[in-house]
Design an enzyme around this catalytic site. Structure first.
Site, PDB file in Angstrom:
ATOM      1  N   ALA A   9      21.917  31.591  35.569  1.00 51.39           N
ATOM      2  CA  ALA A   9      22.453  31.380  36.919  1.00 51.39           C
ATOM      3  C   ALA A   9      23.311  32.578  37.321  1.00 51.39           C
ATOM      4  N   ILE A  12      22.057  38.983  36.056  1.00 53.79           N
ATOM      5  CA  ILE A  12      20.905  39.624  35.423  1.00 53.79           C
ATOM      6  C   ILE A  12      19.897  38.575  34.937  1.00 53.79           C
ATOM      7  N   THR A 125      25.487  45.356  25.567  1.00 51.01           N
ATOM      8  CA  THR A 125      25.969  46.356  26.529  1.00 51.01           C
ATOM      9  C   THR A 125      26.344  47.677  25.859  1.00 51.01           C
ATOM     10  N   ASP A 126      26.245  48.748  26.629  1.00 51.36           N
ATOM     11  CA  ASP A 126      26.646  50.067  26.120  1.00 51.36           C
ATOM     12  C   ASP A 126      28.144  50.126  25.824  1.00 51.36           C
ATOM     13  N   GLU A 127      28.916  49.190  26.410  1.00 47.97           N
ATOM     14  CA  GLU A 127      30.365  49.216  26.200  1.00 47.97           C
ATOM     15  C   GLU A 127      30.760  48.941  24.759  1.00 47.97           C
ATOM     16  N   TYR A 149      36.469  42.275  26.259  1.00 48.85           N
ATOM     17  CA  TYR A 149      35.065  41.955  26.590  1.00 48.85           C
ATOM     18  C   TYR A 149      34.117  42.705  25.655  1.00 48.85           C
ATOM     19  N   LYS A 153      31.483  41.330  22.689  1.00 44.42           N
ATOM     20  CA  LYS A 153      30.040  41.592  22.678  1.00 44.42           C
ATOM     21  C   LYS A 153      29.638  42.310  21.374  1.00 44.42           C
ATOM     22  N   LYS A 188      32.545  42.641  40.619  1.00 43.92           N
ATOM     23  CA  LYS A 188      32.186  43.939  40.037  1.00 43.92           C
ATOM     24  C   LYS A 188      32.214  45.018  41.117  1.00 43.92           C
ATOM     25  N   PRO A 204      39.720  48.602  46.393  1.00 42.87           N
ATOM     26  CA  PRO A 204      40.633  49.185  45.400  1.00 42.87           C
ATOM     27  C   PRO A 204      39.912  50.111  44.410  1.00 42.87           C
ATOM     28  N   TYR A 206      40.280  52.286  41.157  1.00 44.96           N
ATOM     29  CA  TYR A 206      41.220  52.386  40.036  1.00 44.96           C
ATOM     30  C   TYR A 206      41.529  53.843  39.694  1.00 44.96           C
ATOM     31  N   ARG A 213      30.212  56.216  35.276  1.00 45.79           N
ATOM     32  CA  ARG A 213      29.326  55.129  34.867  1.00 45.79           C
ATOM     33  C   ARG A 213      27.883  55.549  35.144  1.00 45.79           C
ATOM     34  N   ARG A 272      42.903  50.471  35.534  1.00 43.70           N
ATOM     35  CA  ARG A 272      42.613  49.389  34.576  1.00 43.70           C
ATOM     36  C   ARG A 272      43.234  49.754  33.238  1.00 43.70           C
TER      37      ARG A 272
HETATM   38  P1  NAD Z   1      27.255  37.244  34.879  1.00 45.51           P
HETATM   39  O1  NAD Z   1      28.712  37.126  34.671  1.00 45.51           O
HETATM   40  O2  NAD Z   1      26.743  37.549  36.252  1.00 45.51           O
HETATM   41  O3  NAD Z   1      26.543  35.887  34.431  1.00 45.51           O
HETATM   42  C1  NAD Z   1      26.888  35.220  33.259  1.00 45.51           C
HETATM   43  C2  NAD Z   1      26.250  33.840  33.286  1.00 45.51           C
HETATM   44  O4  NAD Z   1      26.560  33.197  32.051  1.00 45.51           O
HETATM   45  C3  NAD Z   1      26.777  32.937  34.413  1.00 45.51           C
HETATM   46  O5  NAD Z   1      25.704  32.285  35.051  1.00 45.51           O
HETATM   47  C4  NAD Z   1      27.677  31.933  33.678  1.00 45.51           C
HETATM   48  O6  NAD Z   1      27.730  30.677  34.332  1.00 45.51           O
HETATM   49  C5  NAD Z   1      26.990  31.850  32.331  1.00 45.51           C
HETATM   50  N1  NAD Z   1      27.893  31.416  31.262  1.00 45.51           N
HETATM   51  C6  NAD Z   1      29.128  31.907  30.990  1.00 45.51           C
HETATM   52  N2  NAD Z   1      29.649  31.237  29.948  1.00 45.51           N
HETATM   53  C7  NAD Z   1      28.719  30.319  29.551  1.00 45.51           C
HETATM   54  C8  NAD Z   1      28.670  29.341  28.518  1.00 45.51           C
HETATM   55  N3  NAD Z   1      29.695  29.168  27.675  1.00 45.51           N
HETATM   56  N4  NAD Z   1      27.564  28.605  28.406  1.00 45.51           N
HETATM   57  C9  NAD Z   1      26.513  28.771  29.255  1.00 45.51           C
HETATM   58  N5  NAD Z   1      26.509  29.673  30.251  1.00 45.51           N
HETATM   59  C10 NAD Z   1      27.602  30.436  30.395  1.00 45.51           C
HETATM   60  O7  NAD Z   1      26.747  38.314  33.838  1.00 45.51           O
HETATM   61  P2  NAD Z   1      25.616  39.435  34.020  1.00 45.51           P
HETATM   62  O8  NAD Z   1      26.203  40.608  34.675  1.00 45.51           O
HETATM   63  O9  NAD Z   1      24.389  38.807  34.564  1.00 45.51           O
HETATM   64  O10 NAD Z   1      25.373  39.826  32.482  1.00 45.51           O
HETATM   65  C11 NAD Z   1      24.412  39.131  31.699  1.00 45.51           C
HETATM   66  C12 NAD Z   1      24.426  39.702  30.307  1.00 45.51           C
HETATM   67  O11 NAD Z   1      24.102  41.087  30.343  1.00 45.51           O
HETATM   68  C13 NAD Z   1      25.781  39.595  29.611  1.00 45.51           C
HETATM   69  O12 NAD Z   1      25.559  39.237  28.284  1.00 45.51           O
HETATM   70  C14 NAD Z   1      26.359  41.005  29.723  1.00 45.51           C
HETATM   71  O13 NAD Z   1      27.211  41.271  28.629  1.00 45.51           O
HETATM   72  C15 NAD Z   1      25.106  41.841  29.685  1.00 45.51           C
HETATM   73  N6  NAD Z   1      25.180  43.142  30.375  1.00 45.51           N
HETATM   74  C16 NAD Z   1      25.636  43.209  31.671  1.00 45.51           C
HETATM   75  C17 NAD Z   1      25.639  44.433  32.334  1.00 45.51           C
HETATM   76  C18 NAD Z   1      26.114  44.562  33.773  1.00 45.51           C
HETATM   77  O14 NAD Z   1      26.216  45.678  34.281  1.00 45.51           O
HETATM   78  N7  NAD Z   1      26.388  43.477  34.479  1.00 45.51           N
HETATM   79  C19 NAD Z   1      25.186  45.583  31.674  1.00 45.51           C
HETATM   80  C20 NAD Z   1      24.746  45.473  30.340  1.00 45.51           C
HETATM   81  C21 NAD Z   1      24.734  44.238  29.713  1.00 45.51           C
HETATM   82  O1  DAU Z   2      28.305  49.239  31.048  1.00 44.06           O
HETATM   83  C1  DAU Z   2      27.861  47.927  31.112  1.00 44.06           C
HETATM   84  C2  DAU Z   2      28.957  47.036  31.634  1.00 44.06           C
HETATM   85  O2  DAU Z   2      29.109  47.329  33.012  1.00 44.06           O
HETATM   86  C3  DAU Z   2      28.683  45.553  31.412  1.00 44.06           C
HETATM   87  O3  DAU Z   2      28.651  45.291  30.030  1.00 44.06           O
HETATM   88  C4  DAU Z   2      29.755  44.696  32.097  1.00 44.06           C
HETATM   89  O4  DAU Z   2      29.419  43.328  31.985  1.00 44.06           O
HETATM   90  C5  DAU Z   2      29.837  45.079  33.544  1.00 44.06           C
HETATM   91  O5  DAU Z   2      30.874  44.355  34.180  1.00 44.06           O
HETATM   92  C6  DAU Z   2      30.079  46.583  33.705  1.00 44.06           C
HETATM   93  O6  DAU Z   2      31.410  46.938  33.245  1.00 44.06           O
HETATM   94  P1  DAU Z   2      32.338  47.953  34.068  1.00 44.06           P
HETATM   95  O7  DAU Z   2      33.731  47.697  33.734  1.00 44.06           O
HETATM   96  O8  DAU Z   2      31.824  49.346  33.921  1.00 44.06           O
HETATM   97  O9  DAU Z   2      31.979  47.465  35.575  1.00 44.06           O
HETATM   98  P2  DAU Z   2      32.903  47.206  36.856  1.00 44.06           P
HETATM   99  O10 DAU Z   2      31.964  46.971  38.004  1.00 44.06           O
HETATM  100  O11 DAU Z   2      33.956  46.204  36.607  1.00 44.06           O
HETATM  101  O12 DAU Z   2      33.618  48.609  37.063  1.00 44.06           O
HETATM  102  C7  DAU Z   2      32.869  49.802  37.249  1.00 44.06           C
HETATM  103  C8  DAU Z   2      33.846  50.952  37.367  1.00 44.06           C
HETATM  104  O13 DAU Z   2      34.575  50.815  38.598  1.00 44.06           O
HETATM  105  C9  DAU Z   2      34.895  50.976  36.269  1.00 44.06           C
HETATM  106  O14 DAU Z   2      35.165  52.332  35.928  1.00 44.06           O
HETATM  107  C10 DAU Z   2      36.125  50.331  36.914  1.00 44.06           C
HETATM  108  C11 DAU Z   2      35.978  50.714  38.377  1.00 44.06           C
HETATM  109  N1  DAU Z   2      36.492  49.727  39.341  1.00 44.06           N
HETATM  110  C12 DAU Z   2      36.087  48.426  39.204  1.00 44.06           C
HETATM  111  C13 DAU Z   2      36.536  47.456  40.072  1.00 44.06           C
HETATM  112  C14 DAU Z   2      36.108  46.018  39.927  1.00 44.06           C
HETATM  113  C15 DAU Z   2      37.330  50.116  40.388  1.00 44.06           C
HETATM  114  O15 DAU Z   2      37.661  51.302  40.539  1.00 44.06           O
HETATM  115  N2  DAU Z   2      37.764  49.165  41.268  1.00 44.06           N
HETATM  116  C16 DAU Z   2      37.425  47.839  41.135  1.00 44.06           C
HETATM  117  O16 DAU Z   2      37.874  46.999  41.957  1.00 44.06           O
END
Ligand code: NAD
Ligand code: DAU
Length: 327
Positions: A9, A12, A125-127, A149, A153, A188, A204, A206, A213, A272
């Site tokens: 839900a 990704i 994740t690459d993080e 976080y 992971k 995000k 905002p 940071y 990224r 941050r």
């Molecule tokens: P998201 O926060 O959009 O979605 C997370 C989902 O997990 C939500 O639907 C939430 O309801 C569900 N969830 C959370 N806790 C739960 C629990 N205890 N039981 C069941 N469901 C639960 O996350 P996303 O951005 O779609 O990321 C998905 C995956 O990909 C994550 O594992 C994240 O670490 C990884 N990832 C994300 C990014 C990115 O840029 N967003 C990049 C690389 C990897």
């Molecule tokens: O690299 C993969 C990761 O990317 C995933 O594992 C995470 O789930 C995902 O949230 C993302 O992490 P980041 O911290 O890189 O993403 P975020 O969108 O939070 O922030 C991207 C960059 O922007 C980071 O350098 C922080 C900055 N930022 C973020 C927010 C939310 C700002 O400058 N202002 C903001 O308000």
């Protein structure tokens, strides 16, 4: 194939499931998908079709072992997206991250082992590698996560690996760069800035905005996950990259242009805590072994993303609405 997809839900996982159900992954046209999602603040039922003959939605927690006993029988693969995913929230409080990302993953691994589930794809994740000033991480790099976080992971990845090494469970790990695209929660960077700029509100940035990224369209990430599901090797890690590297300032400039806004709406705010400076993966392994290559250009992908947010302003407010959700 019967596939259990966790966290679909969210941003990704929902893209992966929608693509699969619409026939976007050759060989998966007849798959039956069971989604388990807790519908935290980050998940909305609106991200998935309400009714689909090959989709079963289970509203539940991956930490709930009683629930897992009910949903695992008959599952042939797990694609594990569910997580607490936002770095800033993990800085504010890490407990939910350890619970879901570490204990939840372990509960799923245990259930997969008990029920003889064929393949377990751990979406990571690459993080987990930390921050890199120059060059790129290969999959052999030690894990040095910096935020709670990323640490949760990394812990999950290592527990997943241990289920492969100790028990022979077919676990495959992906580590992807930053995703963008439609349906991402507006906490995000990209959706936060887009939704605010479309309303003429300030955003905002940071620190000095120089952090880097690598931005990849969610569709490219999901295709990589599908390649790993179909052809990855047990116990292996696959980096997923090939996006566009840029500073947060550069990304901000692009979003301002696309939203028709100016730099007067950008507020430089406190950095941050522990802010990782740069992420960069070497993804030659998945390209070489599985034929991965990203397809979406940042120009087209970002433009379409902004258009999607402009057309779906109520998406995240309509959690309970019984609709097909605009997809
Ligand atoms: P998201 O926060 O959009 O979605 C997370 C989902 O997990 C939500 O639907 C939430 O309801 C569900 N969830 C959370 N806790 C739960 C629990 N205890 N039981 C069941 N469901 C639960 O996350 P996303 O951005 O779609 O990321 C998905 C995956 O990909 C994550 O594992 C994240 O670490 C990884 N990832 C994300 C990014 C990115 O840029 N967003 C990049 C690389 C990897
Ligand atoms: O690299 C993969 C990761 O990317 C995933 O594992 C995470 O789930 C995902 O949230 C993302 O992490 P980041 O911290 O890189 O993403 P975020 O969108 O939070 O922030 C991207 C960059 O922007 C980071 O350098 C922080 C900055 N930022 C973020 C927010 C939310 C700002 O400058 N202002 C903001 O308000």
């Amino acid at each position: 194939m019967n596939i259990l997809v966790t966290g679909a839900a969210g941003f990704i996982g929902s893209h992966f499931v929608r693509t699969l159900l619409s026939g976007g992954y050759p060989g998966h046209e007849d798959d039956r998908v069971t989604v388990v999602d807790k519908l935290t603040y980050a998940g909305t039922r609106n991200n998935l079709p309400r009714h689909h003959p090959r989709l079963t939605f289970v509203h539940g927690d991956i930490c709930d072992t009683t629930l897992l006993e009910k949903v695992f029988p008959g599952q042939e693969a797990v694609v594990h997206f569910a997580a607490e995913s936002h770095v800033d929230r993990s800085v504010a409080g890490a407990e939910a991250f350890v619970r879901t990302n570490v204990l939840g993953t372990q509960a799923l691994l245990e259930a997969a082992l008990r029920h003889g589930t064929g393949v377990f794809v751990q979406v990571s994740t690459d993080e987990t590698y930390g921050s890199i000033a120059e060059g790129r991480w290969t999959e052999d790099e030690p894990l040095l996560p910096n935020s709670p976080y990323a640490a949760s992971k990394a812990a999950a990845d290592l527990i997943a690996r241990s289920y492969w090494r100790t028990h022979g469970l077919d676990v495959r790990v992906t580590r992807c760069a930053n995703n963008y695209g439609p349906g991402q929660h507006p906490e995000k960077l990209v959706p936060l800035f887009v939704t605010r700029l479309l309303d003429g509100r300030p955003v905002p940035l940071y620190g000095d905005g120089s952090n880097l990224r690598e931005w990849l369209h969610v569709d490219d990430h999901c295709r990589a996950v599908r390649l790993v599901l179909d052809g990855g090797r047990p116990g292996e890690v696959y980096n997923v990259g090939g996006g566009t590297h840029m500073t947060n300032r550069e990304m901000t400039g692009r979003l301002l242009d696309l939203c028709g806004a100016g730099w007067d709406l950008v507020r430089r705010v406190e950095d941050r805590k522990g802010h990782d400076f740069r992420y960069a993966v070497d993804d030659s392994k998945i390209r070489r072994e599985l034929g991965y290559a990203p397809r979406r250009s940042l120009e087209d992908g970002l433009r379409e993303t902004v258009e999607w947010y402009a057309a779906h302003r109520g998406h995240w407010d309509a959690r309970e609405e019984d609709s097909e959700a605009g997809y």
